[in-house]
Scaffold this active site. Structure first.
Site, short mmCIF file in Angstrom:
data_model
loop_
_atom_site.label_atom_id
_atom_site.label_comp_id
_atom_site.label_asym_id
_atom_site.label_seq_id
_atom_site.Cartn_x
_atom_site.Cartn_y
_atom_site.Cartn_z
N SER A 138 -3.95 -5.73 -2.25
CA SER A 138 -3.20 -4.64 -2.88
C SER A 138 -1.85 -4.42 -2.21
O SER A 138 -0.87 -4.11 -2.89
CB SER A 138 -4.02 -3.34 -2.82
OG SER A 138 -5.27 -3.51 -3.45
N TYR A 139 -1.79 -4.56 -0.89
CA TYR A 139 -0.57 -4.23 -0.16
C TYR A 139 0.04 -5.41 0.57
O TYR A 139 1.14 -5.29 1.11
CB TYR A 139 -0.86 -3.12 0.87
CG TYR A 139 -1.39 -1.85 0.26
CD1 TYR A 139 -0.61 -1.10 -0.61
CD2 TYR A 139 -2.67 -1.42 0.54
CE1 TYR A 139 -1.10 0.06 -1.17
CE2 TYR A 139 -3.17 -0.25 -0.01
CZ TYR A 139 -2.39 0.48 -0.87
OH TYR A 139 -2.87 1.62 -1.43
N GLY B 137 -3.93 -16.03 0.08
CA GLY B 137 -4.53 -14.97 -0.71
C GLY B 137 -3.60 -13.78 -0.81
O GLY B 137 -2.54 -13.74 -0.16
N LYS C 83 0.10 -10.00 1.30
CA LYS C 83 -0.32 -11.36 0.99
C LYS C 83 -0.48 -12.11 2.31
O LYS C 83 0.14 -11.75 3.32
CB LYS C 83 0.69 -12.07 0.09
CG LYS C 83 2.09 -12.17 0.63
CD LYS C 83 3.01 -12.80 -0.40
CE LYS C 83 4.46 -12.81 0.09
NZ LYS C 83 5.37 -13.38 -0.93
N ASP D 275 -15.55 -0.68 7.08
CA ASP D 275 -15.55 -1.50 5.86
C ASP D 275 -16.17 -2.86 6.14
O ASP D 275 -15.65 -3.90 5.73
CB ASP D 275 -14.12 -1.67 5.33
CG ASP D 275 -14.09 -2.15 3.88
OD1 ASP D 275 -15.12 -1.99 3.18
OD2 ASP D 275 -13.06 -2.68 3.45
N LYS E 189 -0.14 -12.18 7.88
CA LYS E 189 -0.29 -11.13 6.86
C LYS E 189 1.08 -10.50 6.65
O LYS E 189 1.69 -10.00 7.61
CB LYS E 189 -1.31 -10.09 7.33
CG LYS E 189 -1.94 -9.24 6.25
CD LYS E 189 -3.07 -8.41 6.85
CE LYS E 189 -3.78 -7.57 5.80
NZ LYS E 189 -4.89 -6.78 6.41
#
Length: 436
Positions: free
Chosen positions: A187-188, A184, A190, A314, A206
């Site tokens: 924004s910053y 996946g 993959k 979040d 990540k």
């Protein structure tokens, strides 16, 4: 034209005969060849100059004098002999030595945030550790050359994909990782799957591009000033360092590779993905057996975070992943905060608007842990009904619905015990809201 050359003296012809060519006048006057006073300097790649009057030799640019691209033997370049073995070492694509982020390292930013303990891990040391002592050792090759041979073989043969592209090898503090397919992208960063070389272990990594993070400036309400996205990543690493629980995402390695301008976070791999995805709502609700188990796991994980003085900020179905054994795991601490000294007063609204508590939209501070339970209540609503309790594409309309004093009420029949739980967790007055 015939040019006279110095030849051996031949015996005279009988009867005073002369050769026919002796009467031809030479086109160029012959001059005696004299020995040069001093030997001319030899220019690199150029032969010594010929005596005056001699024609330019045709062999000067003969093909055999030019280097060949297909020559597999030892190659002479610039007066230095390169053996075939040397050329293999020099052409191998070597992963750079990776530094792990840690308390004594400034590569992740300022020192106010604790990082992982660092010990420099060179490619050679990592490969030697993975191969084992005495396995495949070459005593004739210097120690600094051995990793080149091993990585060259590893990258170009063993780990080559079907399309011929070499896979990325990543030396870490625990294992040597081999990067796989992309899972996946955000924004910053993959996310890719990765495997521990010579180990039956699978992880998710990540991957951040450091220069992009440092260029992205954001407003921080707590600091009342600007920050960069890289500051959030450093904070996320510092938070995950202190976490170790089966219902919370565990970070195994952090690798900073300045040569590729990338930062790698190696974490648990949850092959079943998130319990739900917000952008696919409305959707089918989760079946009750899975709902009960995953909700209980999430509550236990959130209780552990709050015990560690971490406010998630979040919490939503997208950030609750399912591990291979079926347990729920809370993930993504990019906007999380640590509130020491039992004080969880926070300001600002860093989370996803549709899961943000009403008091967060107000002026002044709010209790971060209590706001987390509002987000957990909205998550439970999505799991039960397959939709959100408050939703609008217009953020101002969404804020108006959430901050309206009218309390939430179900739109369809639901189990009384579950209704009590939902109503208590989504109380708009923080003091009346269910918590642990």
């Amino acid at each position: 034209e015939v040019v006279e050359e110095a030849v051996e003296e031949r015996p005279p012809l009988p009867g005073g005969m002369k050769p026919l060519w002796s009467n031809r006048k030479p086109t160029q006057p012959t001059q005696p060849v004299s020995e040069p006073s001093e030997e001319p300097k030899a220019v690199e790649d150029e032969p010594a100059p010929l005596p005056q009057g001699m024609p330019k030799p045709m062999w000067k640019l003969r093909p055999s004098a030019m280097p060949s691209d297909n020559d597999d033997s030892d190659t002479d370049k610039g007066g230095v002999k390169f053996s075939e073995e040397d050329i293999v070492y020099r052409s191998a694509e070597l992963p750079s030595s990776a530094m792990m982020c840690g308390d004594s390292t400034a590569s992740l930013g300022s020192s106010e945030l604790p990082m992982l303990d660092v010990s420099p891990v060179s490619t050679g040391a990592a490969l030697a550790a993975s191969a084992g002592e005495g396995q495949g050792a070459d005593e004739d090759v210097p120690p600094m050359i051995k990793p080149a041979r091993q990585i060259s073989a590893m990258v170009h043969s063993k780990n080559s994909t079907g399309d011929g592209k070499p896979k990325k090898i990543l030396p870490g503090s625990k294992y040597i990782y081999e990067l796989g397919k992309k899972l996946g992208q955000g924004s910053y960063a993959k996310v890719k799957i990765c495997y521990a070389v010579d180990q039956d272990l699978t992880f998710a990594v990540k991957i951040f591009k450091v220069s992009l993070l440092k260029r992205r400036r954001l407003w921080d309400s707590e600091m009342s000033g600007f920050k960069t996205a890289f500051d959030d990543v450093r904070r996320e690493i510092a938070i995950m360092k202190r976490l170790d629980h089966p219902n919370v995402m565990i970070m195994h390695d952090v690798i900073d590779d300045p040569n590729s301008n990338k930062l790698y976070m190696v974490m648990d791999y949850c092959p079943r993905g998130a319990i739900m995805e917000t952008d696919k709502m409305p959707c089918d609700p989760i079946q009750m057996p899975d709902l009960r188990r995953w909700f209980i796991d999430t509550v236990i994980g959130l209780d552990y975070l709050h015990f560690q003085e971490v406010v998630h900020n979040d919490l939503k179905p997208d950030n609750i992943l399912i591990a291979e054994d079926g347990r729920a795991v809370i993930s993504d601490f990019g906007v999380s905060r640590v509130h020491p000294n039992k004080s969880d007063t926070a300001v600002g609204s860093p989370g996803t608007p549709t899961y943000t508590a009403p008091e967060v939209w107000g002026v002044g501070g709010y209790a971060g842990k209590v706001a987390d339970f509002w987000s957990l209540g909205v998550t439970l609503h999505a799991m039960v009904f397959g939709e959100l309790p408050y939703f609008s594409y217009n953020q101002q309309e969404l804020i108006a619905m959430v901050t309206d004093p009218k309390e939430w009420a179900p739109v369809r029949e639901v189990d009384p015990a579950l209704l009590t739980l939902l109503t208590g967790m989504m109380q708009k007055v923080p003091e009346k809201r269910f918590t642990l």
